[in-house]
Design a protein around this motif. Structure first.
Motif, short mmCIF file in Angstrom:
data_model
loop_
_atom_site.label_atom_id
_atom_site.label_comp_id
_atom_site.label_asym_id
_atom_site.label_seq_id
_atom_site.Cartn_x
_atom_site.Cartn_y
_atom_site.Cartn_z
N VAL A 13 0.85 -1.19 0.00
CA VAL A 13 0.00 0.00 0.00
C VAL A 13 0.89 1.24 0.00
CG1 VAL A 13 -1.82 1.27 1.21
CG2 VAL A 13 -1.78 -1.24 1.28
N THR A 14 0.65 2.12 -0.96
CA THR A 14 1.48 3.32 -1.09
C THR A 14 0.74 4.61 -0.75
OG1 THR A 14 0.91 3.44 -3.45
CG2 THR A 14 2.96 2.29 -2.85
N ARG A 15 -0.60 4.56 -0.83
CA ARG A 15 -1.34 5.81 -0.59
C ARG A 15 -2.72 5.50 -0.03
NH1 ARG A 15 -4.26 9.98 -4.01
NH2 ARG A 15 -4.24 8.47 -5.72
N TYR A 16 -3.03 6.12 1.08
CA TYR A 16 -4.37 6.07 1.67
C TYR A 16 -5.17 7.22 1.04
CZ TYR A 16 -8.01 5.89 5.30
OH TYR A 16 -9.20 5.78 5.98
N GLU A 31 -4.26 3.10 -2.79
CA GLU A 31 -3.49 2.79 -3.99
C GLU A 31 -2.28 1.96 -3.59
OE1 GLU A 31 -2.73 5.38 -7.90
OE2 GLU A 31 -1.59 6.09 -6.16
N ALA A 32 -1.87 1.06 -4.48
CA ALA A 32 -0.76 0.16 -4.18
C ALA A 32 0.38 0.37 -5.17
CB ALA A 32 -1.22 -1.29 -4.19
N ASP A 33 1.47 -0.34 -4.95
CA ASP A 33 2.66 -0.16 -5.78
C ASP A 33 2.52 -0.71 -7.19
OD1 ASP A 33 2.60 -2.81 -4.97
OD2 ASP A 33 4.74 -2.95 -4.57
N PHE A 81 3.42 3.65 7.81
CA PHE A 81 2.34 4.16 6.96
C PHE A 81 1.29 4.86 7.82
CE2 PHE A 81 -1.49 3.95 4.40
CZ PHE A 81 -1.02 4.27 3.14
N GLY A 82 0.84 6.00 7.39
CA GLY A 82 -0.26 6.69 8.04
C GLY A 82 0.10 7.57 9.21
N GLU A 88 -7.50 10.75 14.17
CA GLU A 88 -6.92 9.84 15.16
C GLU A 88 -7.49 8.43 15.05
OE1 GLU A 88 -7.09 11.30 19.12
OE2 GLU A 88 -5.95 13.13 18.68
N GLU A 89 -8.78 8.32 14.74
CA GLU A 89 -9.39 6.99 14.60
C GLU A 89 -8.74 6.23 13.46
OE1 GLU A 89 -13.79 4.90 13.96
OE2 GLU A 89 -13.50 7.02 13.51
N ILE A 90 -8.54 6.90 12.33
CA ILE A 90 -7.91 6.25 11.18
C ILE A 90 -6.45 5.95 11.47
CG2 ILE A 90 -7.23 6.58 8.77
CD1 ILE A 90 -9.80 8.21 8.41
#
Length: 262
Positions: A13-16, A31-33, A81-82, A88-90
């Motif tokens: 995973v590259t992008r939330y 989005e993934a690599d 990641f993130g 905060e929940e995410i």
């Protein structure tokens, strides 16, 4: 017959992108690599890896039986990641989901299935009702159909509420023989007029080799449970035996579905 060396791709995973605030699991569009977008299901959500196991077994069995199901992949989430996520929940969800998660290919441009305006033929309806009764899937109702229309075809999504026996191992052998009365709420039940025909067809297709191949996809790290002393291989064996017993006794849940449809 399904290959005994069945594998799922693994992506990073590259992008939330954004949360999909549907249900209690808080999935996300990511989005993934490989540059594809996915609906990402997190191991750190309420039901943890058991929900991912239900998704994996249900989705791959649906695909094997010829039903439309978006590709499933293992999605690796790095521990860093993130960290910049403001919610905060995410952020807590991402931190608790380091490692392998499960993701489903995002069907861009799809729309939710609406039973009031969209027709499903009896054979397809019977296949879906049979599979959901087999897997004890409580979540394909008028309120939440968990089906999409994409390229004018019906696609299944979300088996996370299936196999609820695994939330308590007690008496799992007997639970395998239950009729699944909640099938009465299935969105396609009224159209499922060919259940006996589909039962015969699917029982001839789903062999012990098929079930073993699918269950063996479950990663060891999803099977480190605090509520059992069983090893990952022993847990896999329970899943295989549960599904085998349920298949052998399919007339029980087929009759329940037919009775509910009348």
């Amino acid at each position: 017959m399904i290959s005994t060396d069945l594998n799922l791709r693994t992506v990073i995973v590259t992008r939330y992108i954004l949360p999909l605030r549907e249900g209690g699991s808080l999935p996300a569009l990511a989005e993934a690599d490989d540059d594809f977008k996915y609906v990402l299901k997190f191991r750190g959500s309420g039901h943890g890896t058991k929900m991912l196991i239900s998704e994996l077994i249900g989705g791959e069995l649906a695909r094997f039986l010829g039903l439309k199901m978006p590709e499933l992949v293992f999605a690796n989430l790095d521990e860093n990641f993130g960290r910049t996520e403001a919610d905060e929940e995410i952020q807590d969800l991402l931190k608790g989901s380091t490692g392998l998660n499960l993701a489903m290919h995002f069907l861009s441009g799809s729309i939710n299935f609406d039973p009031n305006v969209m027709e499903v033929d009896p054979e397809t309806a019977s296949k879906i009702v049979w599979l959901d009764a087999f897997l004890t899937n409580i979540d394909r109702t008028f309120r939440n159909t968990n089906m999409l229309i994409w390229n004018r075809e019906l696609w299944l999504i979300d088996f996370g509420a299936s196999l609820y026996f695994h939330h308590s191992w007690d008496g799992w052998e007997e639970k395998a023989k239950t009729p699944f009365p909640l099938i009465k709420d299935h969105v396609l039940l009224e159209k499922a007029t060919e259940l006996k025909k589909i039962d015969k067809e699917f029982k001839s297709k789903i062999t012990i080799e098929v079930l073993t191949s699918i269950v063996n996809l479950i990663p060891d790290e999803w099977l480190q449970w605090r509520d059992t002393e069983l090893s990952p291989n022993e847990i896999r064996k329970v899943y295989i035996e549960f599904l085998s017993i349920r298949l052998e006794n399919s007339e029980i849940f087929v009759k329940a579905a037919e009775d509910a449809r009348v």
